[in-house]
Every structure is written in C-alpha cells, then in structure tokens.
Design a protein around this motif. Structure first.
Motif, PDB file in Angstrom:
ATOM      1  N   LYS A 193       7.888 -22.044   9.413  1.00 44.63           N
ATOM      2  CA  LYS A 193       7.306 -20.826   8.846  1.00 44.63           C
ATOM      3  C   LYS A 193       7.957 -19.605   9.471  1.00 44.63           C
ATOM      4  O   LYS A 193       7.410 -18.983  10.386  1.00 44.63           O
ATOM      5  CB  LYS A 193       5.788 -20.801   9.050  1.00 44.63           C
ATOM      6  N   ASP A 219       0.716  -8.229   2.308  1.00 50.01           N
ATOM      7  CA  ASP A 219      -0.025  -8.240   1.052  1.00 50.01           C
ATOM      8  C   ASP A 219      -1.482  -7.837   1.226  1.00 50.01           C
ATOM      9  O   ASP A 219      -2.179  -7.599   0.237  1.00 50.01           O
ATOM     10  CB  ASP A 219       0.057  -9.628   0.408  1.00 50.01           C
ATOM     11  N   SER A 220      -1.963  -7.757   2.458  1.00 48.59           N
ATOM     12  CA  SER A 220      -3.345  -7.363   2.727  1.00 48.59           C
ATOM     13  C   SER A 220      -3.501  -5.859   2.920  1.00 48.59           C
ATOM     14  O   SER A 220      -4.632  -5.366   3.059  1.00 48.59           O
ATOM     15  CB  SER A 220      -3.861  -8.077   3.988  1.00 48.59           C
ATOM     16  N   TYR A 269      -3.243 -10.241  12.561  1.00 53.04           N
ATOM     17  CA  TYR A 269      -3.302  -8.867  12.062  1.00 53.04           C
ATOM     18  C   TYR A 269      -4.755  -8.448  11.906  1.00 53.04           C
ATOM     19  O   TYR A 269      -5.665  -9.273  11.926  1.00 53.04           O
ATOM     20  CB  TYR A 269      -2.507  -8.693  10.763  1.00 53.04           C
ATOM     21  N   ILE A 295       2.806 -15.135   9.832  1.00 54.72           N
ATOM     22  CA  ILE A 295       1.916 -14.682   8.750  1.00 54.72           C
ATOM     23  C   ILE A 295       2.224 -13.233   8.350  1.00 54.72           C
ATOM     24  O   ILE A 295       1.345 -12.533   7.844  1.00 54.72           O
ATOM     25  CB  ILE A 295       0.441 -14.849   9.139  1.00 54.72           C
ATOM     26  N   PHE A 353       3.982 -12.105   5.838  1.00 51.87           N
ATOM     27  CA  PHE A 353       3.852 -11.857   4.402  1.00 51.87           C
ATOM     28  C   PHE A 353       2.386 -11.678   4.009  1.00 51.87           C
ATOM     29  O   PHE A 353       2.055 -10.808   3.198  1.00 51.87           O
ATOM     30  CB  PHE A 353       4.476 -13.003   3.603  1.00 51.87           C
ATOM     31  N   GLU A 354       1.514 -12.502   4.584  1.00 50.59           N
ATOM     32  CA  GLU A 354       0.088 -12.354   4.319  1.00 50.59           C
ATOM     33  C   GLU A 354      -0.419 -10.996   4.794  1.00 50.59           C
ATOM     34  O   GLU A 354      -1.235 -10.355   4.126  1.00 50.59           O
ATOM     35  CB  GLU A 354      -0.700 -13.474   5.006  1.00 50.59           C
ATOM     36  N   ALA A 355       0.075 -10.564   5.954  1.00 45.22           N
ATOM     37  CA  ALA A 355      -0.313  -9.252   6.473  1.00 45.22           C
ATOM     38  C   ALA A 355       0.107  -8.143   5.509  1.00 45.22           C
ATOM     39  O   ALA A 355      -0.698  -7.274   5.153  1.00 45.22           O
ATOM     40  CB  ALA A 355       0.304  -9.029   7.852  1.00 45.22           C
TER      41      ALA A 355
END
Length: 232
Positions: A78, A88-89, A162, A82, A84-86
């Motif tokens: 990975k 998009d949030s 995050y 994370i 990318f998740e951060a």
C-alpha cells in the motif's frame, strides 16, 4: 473603523477578511498576551510564492517514514498508506496540514493539489518538501513547505492517520479544526477554543496600529505614540 463581528460570520466570510486584513505578526502578538506562546510552526515552513496567504481549518495528517511499500501486518502493498482516503475526506476551507516524516522526500505534489482544488480546499502546509512545483504553482493554491525536492514518498513515507492531533518538531500541537493562518512570515495555528477572542483582538490591534502609523507619519515621536496608544 468597526471591528468585524467574528461570532456571526461563516468560515468563508471569516477567512476572506482574515486574508485581506490580518497577518501573522499581529496574530502571534495577540496570542502572546494570552499566554499562547507556542503557536508558530517551524520557521523552515515557507510559502512557495511570497505573496501566498492562507486561512482555513486544520485537516491534520500524520506521516511516517517507511522502507518499501508493504504493510507487513496486513500482508499487502500500500504505497502512500491512507493518503488517498485522507485527500478524499477533505472539505471546503480545509487546510491539509501534515507532519511526522523526516525531510528525505516530498510529501506533497501536483495531483494532490489538483484534487484539493476540486474540493475547495484552502491550501496545504507540510513539514516536508513539495514536488511537481511548477504544476502546484500553476494551480495558485496557497502552499507552505520546507522547499522543493522531487524525491517521492511512495517507498519512503506513508500517511498513517488523519483528523488526529499532530505535533511538529518544535513542539507545536495542531488539533483538527484549529485555524491555520500563513503568509510571507510563516504559519501559525489558532486554537479553535480561543479563535473568537484571538481574531477579534487581532482586528483591534490592526486598526489601532493604523492610528499609530498615521500619528507617526504626522510627526508624533514613537515615545509619545506608545504612551498614547500602547501599541508598537
């Protein structure tokens, strides 16, 4: 001049008037008087362009150094963790503010900035480097970093959390939703629980300084000006 009614402004209105009329010097002076004396991020964090001004809510991001892309505990690869998740949030008026890794790689770049622009993000503050600098500059998003250096974080660092409390290497703590303000003189953090008092007092000081400036221009000595206004 009338002091803005901070309590009755939404964030968009507040950040626009802050960027127009306030500056880091007056904000840190006010916080000093309130014994909030550790609110400036490290001095190496500077704007990519000298006229960039930033105001928004902290979207905190925790970086960590790694070797390679595999997360052994999860038995998978990975890159970037994370991150990318951060991204998009994030929401309008957020500031991507990130620390935790060592200065061996860039932890901000052009595609990240492109996504942030689409989301209405206010800007980015990172303790590491930025890459794709021409692209980032072309997007005109306020960006404050250690400098420009293209070595990638993909195999060297990853986002591990995050919207959590983060701490910079000079001991400054940043909590989610604190106000982040930056200009040519650096970046500081205004704790959410004190923001109305700090920002109101900052406007009072700015308007008072304007009176002092006019008085000095008209010939008043600095001794007399300080005695009359208590501002310098």
């Amino acid at each position: 001049m009338k002091i803005p009614d901070i309590k009755n402004m939404n964030d968009k209105e507040l950040f626009e008037i802050m960027k127009k009329e306030l500056y880091t010097g007056v904000l840190t002076d006010v916080m000093d008087t309130l014994n909030l004396i550790h609110q400036f991020l490290p001095s190496y964090i500077q704007p990519l362009e000298r006229d960039m001004v930033l105001a928004g809510r902290a979207f905190t991001v925790q970086e960590a150094d790694v070797t390679g892309v595999k997360i052994c505990a999860e038995n998978r690869e990975k890159p970037f963790g994370i991150m990318f998740e951060a991204l998009d949030s994030m929401k309008e008026n957020d500031v991507y503010i990130c620390t935790g890794g060592t200065p061996r790689y860039a932890c901000f770049g052009g595609l990240m900035a492109t996504r942030m622009i689409k989301l209405g993000v206010a800007g980015a503050v990172v303790s590491g480097f930025t890459r794709d600098t021409k692209e980032v500059l072309s997007l005109k998003m306020p960006t404050f970093t250690r400098g420009c250096y293209a070595q990638d974080q993909g195999i060297r660092g990853r986002v591990i959390d995050y919207n959590c409390p983060i701490e910079f290497d000079n001991g400054v703590l940043v909590n989610p939703q604190d106000i982040v303000f930056g200009d040519i003189d650096g970046v500081l953090v205004i704790p959410k629980e004190h923001e109305v008092e700090i920002i109101t007092k900052a406007f009072e000081k700015v308007y008072g300084e304007n009176e002092v400036r006019d008085a000095i221009k008209n010939g008043m000595s600095v001794v007399d000006a300080f005695e009359k206004y208590g501002i310098m």
